[in-house]
Design a protein around this motif. Structure first.
Motif, PDB file in Angstrom:
ATOM      1  N   TYR A  55       0.801  -1.213   0.000  1.00  0.00           N
ATOM      2  CA  TYR A  55       0.000   0.000   0.000  1.00  0.00           C
ATOM      3  C   TYR A  55       0.844   1.279   0.000  1.00  0.00           C
ATOM      4  O   TYR A  55       0.284   2.372  -0.021  1.00  0.00           O
ATOM      5  CB  TYR A  55      -0.930   0.026   1.225  1.00  0.00           C
ATOM      6  CG  TYR A  55      -2.033  -1.008   1.225  1.00  0.00           C
ATOM      7  CD1 TYR A  55      -2.410  -1.671   0.062  1.00  0.00           C
ATOM      8  CD2 TYR A  55      -2.710  -1.316   2.403  1.00  0.00           C
ATOM      9  CE1 TYR A  55      -3.415  -2.620   0.075  1.00  0.00           C
ATOM     10  CE2 TYR A  55      -3.731  -2.256   2.418  1.00  0.00           C
ATOM     11  CZ  TYR A  55      -4.078  -2.919   1.268  1.00  0.00           C
ATOM     12  OH  TYR A  55      -5.088  -3.850   1.288  1.00  0.00           O
ATOM     13  N   CYS A 119      -2.588   2.924  12.249  1.00  0.00           N
ATOM     14  CA  CYS A 119      -3.658   2.185  11.576  1.00  0.00           C
ATOM     15  C   CYS A 119      -4.920   2.356  12.401  1.00  0.00           C
ATOM     16  O   CYS A 119      -4.877   2.280  13.642  1.00  0.00           O
ATOM     17  CB  CYS A 119      -3.262   0.713  11.477  1.00  0.00           C
ATOM     18  SG  CYS A 119      -4.562  -0.413  10.919  1.00  0.00           S
ATOM     19  N   SER A 120      -6.045   2.569  11.753  1.00  0.00           N
ATOM     20  CA  SER A 120      -7.292   2.758  12.491  1.00  0.00           C
ATOM     21  C   SER A 120      -7.692   1.505  13.260  1.00  0.00           C
ATOM     22  O   SER A 120      -8.339   1.595  14.320  1.00  0.00           O
ATOM     23  CB  SER A 120      -8.418   3.162  11.533  1.00  0.00           C
ATOM     24  OG  SER A 120      -8.613   2.194  10.525  1.00  0.00           O
ATOM     25  N   ASN A 147      -2.946  -6.242  12.474  1.00  0.00           N
ATOM     26  CA  ASN A 147      -3.073  -4.785  12.565  1.00  0.00           C
ATOM     27  C   ASN A 147      -3.399  -4.349  13.986  1.00  0.00           C
ATOM     28  O   ASN A 147      -4.393  -3.677  14.248  1.00  0.00           O
ATOM     29  CB  ASN A 147      -4.161  -4.283  11.612  1.00  0.00           C
ATOM     30  CG  ASN A 147      -3.921  -4.666  10.175  1.00  0.00           C
ATOM     31  OD1 ASN A 147      -3.458  -5.770   9.879  1.00  0.00           O
ATOM     32  ND2 ASN A 147      -4.249  -3.780   9.264  1.00  0.00           N
ATOM     33  N   CYS A 206     -11.490  -0.652   9.364  1.00  0.00           N
ATOM     34  CA  CYS A 206     -10.443   0.082   8.641  1.00  0.00           C
ATOM     35  C   CYS A 206     -11.062   1.289   7.944  1.00  0.00           C
ATOM     36  O   CYS A 206     -12.083   1.151   7.254  1.00  0.00           O
ATOM     37  CB  CYS A 206      -9.796  -0.845   7.615  1.00  0.00           C
ATOM     38  SG  CYS A 206      -8.781  -0.011   6.377  1.00  0.00           S
ATOM     39  N   VAL A 208     -10.148   2.826   5.366  1.00  0.00           N
ATOM     40  CA  VAL A 208     -10.116   2.721   3.902  1.00  0.00           C
ATOM     41  C   VAL A 208     -11.185   1.737   3.427  1.00  0.00           C
ATOM     42  O   VAL A 208     -12.072   2.076   2.645  1.00  0.00           O
ATOM     43  CB  VAL A 208      -8.724   2.292   3.400  1.00  0.00           C
ATOM     44  CG1 VAL A 208      -8.748   2.069   1.882  1.00  0.00           C
ATOM     45  CG2 VAL A 208      -7.678   3.341   3.757  1.00  0.00           C
ATOM     46  N   ASP A 269      -6.768  -0.838  -1.043  1.00  0.00           N
ATOM     47  CA  ASP A 269      -5.992   0.388  -1.175  1.00  0.00           C
ATOM     48  C   ASP A 269      -5.369   0.511  -2.568  1.00  0.00           C
ATOM     49  O   ASP A 269      -4.839  -0.450  -3.117  1.00  0.00           O
ATOM     50  CB  ASP A 269      -4.898   0.406  -0.099  1.00  0.00           C
ATOM     51  CG  ASP A 269      -4.194   1.733   0.009  1.00  0.00           C
ATOM     52  OD1 ASP A 269      -3.403   2.053  -0.911  1.00  0.00           O
ATOM     53  OD2 ASP A 269      -4.411   2.450   0.988  1.00  0.00           O
ATOM     54  N   CYS A 303      -4.669   4.715   2.105  1.00  0.00           N
ATOM     55  CA  CYS A 303      -4.425   4.841   3.533  1.00  0.00           C
ATOM     56  C   CYS A 303      -3.558   6.070   3.790  1.00  0.00           C
ATOM     57  O   CYS A 303      -2.439   6.152   3.265  1.00  0.00           O
ATOM     58  CB  CYS A 303      -3.729   3.594   4.067  1.00  0.00           C
ATOM     59  SG  CYS A 303      -3.230   3.736   5.797  1.00  0.00           S
ATOM     60  N   TRP A 305      -1.941   6.938   6.374  1.00  0.00           N
ATOM     61  CA  TRP A 305      -0.716   6.630   7.115  1.00  0.00           C
ATOM     62  C   TRP A 305       0.330   5.979   6.217  1.00  0.00           C
ATOM     63  O   TRP A 305       1.522   6.235   6.358  1.00  0.00           O
ATOM     64  CB  TRP A 305      -1.051   5.741   8.304  1.00  0.00           C
ATOM     65  CG  TRP A 305      -1.865   6.456   9.341  1.00  0.00           C
ATOM     66  CD1 TRP A 305      -1.466   7.494  10.130  1.00  0.00           C
ATOM     67  CD2 TRP A 305      -3.222   6.191   9.689  1.00  0.00           C
ATOM     68  NE1 TRP A 305      -2.493   7.877  10.961  1.00  0.00           N
ATOM     69  CE2 TRP A 305      -3.589   7.106  10.709  1.00  0.00           C
ATOM     70  CE3 TRP A 305      -4.168   5.271   9.259  1.00  0.00           C
ATOM     71  CZ2 TRP A 305      -4.848   7.115  11.300  1.00  0.00           C
ATOM     72  CZ3 TRP A 305      -5.434   5.291   9.840  1.00  0.00           C
ATOM     73  CH2 TRP A 305      -5.758   6.204  10.846  1.00  0.00           C
TER      74      TRP A 305
END
Length: 357
Positions: A55, A119-120, A147, A206, A208, A269, A303, A305
């Motif tokens: 990503y 990361c969410s 994650n 997430c 995204v 992504d 994403c 981040w």
């Protein structure tokens, strides 16, 4: 509003604030090449290698490949970093990937372009709340998605990536075990539907994949009726239900190569398009919509981040004093157990000893 939805609103506000502060113009070709040459020189000097996720930007992926590094999903990133002879790993991804590299190779230095890249799913699963959640259900095997933070991994019995989640959960279900799953509710629901396992879900998502819209994909299918739909399982169930193939990033790339369709709609992504176009140059790839209707459908499937991994920040990665990944030694030992369990299980899968029926 669910816990996940409330968290996502807060997380999106934090992300937008960062983007407003840091958005940069694209480099001119000569300046970009100068940075690439500079980074490669420092990598050799520092006995370092870049481990990058699918990503990240095409420029970062190309740099990792051309300098002897790795571009892959998080499972292969973990393997590569563990097995490579480099003394320093430069992880171009998000923070949980850097932590995973440090947990598996505690004697190596692990650097990231910025430790702000998170990361969410990680943010939405605080360790103290998750431990309390697990302690309330002691009869369940704890399976957490990669994650997540080192502290969440340390509480788990298993760590999984999207490429191995189905196999692990089916293996546990066949043994009659009930499962706690965290943090992504969409991936967890998909795994539950596919395996029939008894799973208690943490409420996470997430930012995204949460935004992909079934309506937009159906509109695209009206324009491209022969297109296949490739979907990452972090997407909502309504999107997964439209898929011709559901899988991890690596599995999506393999499906793009093997499917006969010349046009493919991709719900993950946008960074993956660099590898998709390399692996199947004769095919057309269309990013699945996240907003709009009909002809106005658009996608913001990037994403924020991952976008923090820029060539400029990679050029400074060895000169900063605030970007080394540090994991408490005791915590690292505890988190290594479920990670090693996943890697050993993956090895058994390749041998055909275990796996889905």
């Amino acid at each position: 509003m669910s816990i996940a939805e409330d968290n996502l609103v807060r997380i999106r506000e934090q992300v937008q604030g960062h983007l407003d502060r840091t958005t940069q113009a694209r480099l001119a070709p000569a300046a970009e090449q100068q940075l690439i040459d500079q980074i490669k020189t420092r990598l050799k000097k520092e006995n370092a290698v870049i481990v990058a996720h699918y990503y990240t930007s095409p420029e970062v992926q190309a740099l990792a490949e051309s300098s002897g590094g790795c571009v892959s999903d998080s499972l292969e990133m973990a393997r590569f970093g563990r097995d490579h002879s480099a003394e320093t790993l430069v992880v171009a991804g998000v923070r949980f990937m850097g932590e995973t590299a440090k947990i598996l190779t505690p004697d190596k230095r692990v650097l990231m372009p910025t430790l702000e890249a998170t990361c969410s799913l990680d943010l939405g699963c605080p360790a103290d709340e998750f431990v309390e959640f697990c302690d309330a259900h002691p009869d369940r095997e704890v399976v957490v998605y990669a994650n997540t933070s080192a502290a969440v991994k340390a509480r788990a019995d298993w760590v999984v990536t999207s490429s191995i989640a189905l196999d692990v959960v089916e293996h546990l279900s066949d043994q009659g075990k009930k499962i706690i799953w965290a943090p992504d509710r969409h991936l967890g629901s998909y795994v539950q539907r596919e395996t029939g396992a008894d799973m208690l879900m943490w409420d996470g998502a997430c930012i995204v994949h949460e935004e992909f819209k079934a309506r937009g994909i159906l509109d695209l299918k009206q324009v491209h009726p022969d297109a296949a739909v490739l979907v990452h399982p972090e997407s909502p169930a309504s999107v997964i239900d439209l898929a011709d193939h559901v899988g991890s990033t690596t599995q999506i790339i393999k499906a793009a190569q093997s499917l006969p369709n010349k046009t493919l709609i991709v719900a993950t992504d946008h960074g993956i398009f660099y590898q998709l176009q390399k692996s199947a140059p004769d095919k057309q790839f269309i990013i699945a919509p996240t907003a709009g209707q009909g002809a106005t459908c658009r996608s913001c499937a990037n994403c924020p981040w991952m976008a923090m991994n820029e060539l400029e920040s990679l050029a400074r990665v060895f000169d900063r004093d605030d970007n080394e990944v540090i994991v408490d030694a005791e915590l690292g030992v505890a988190a290594m157990k479920p990670l090693n369990r996943m890697l050993a299980f993956a090895q058994e899968l390749r041998k055909g000893v275990v796996g889905r029926a």
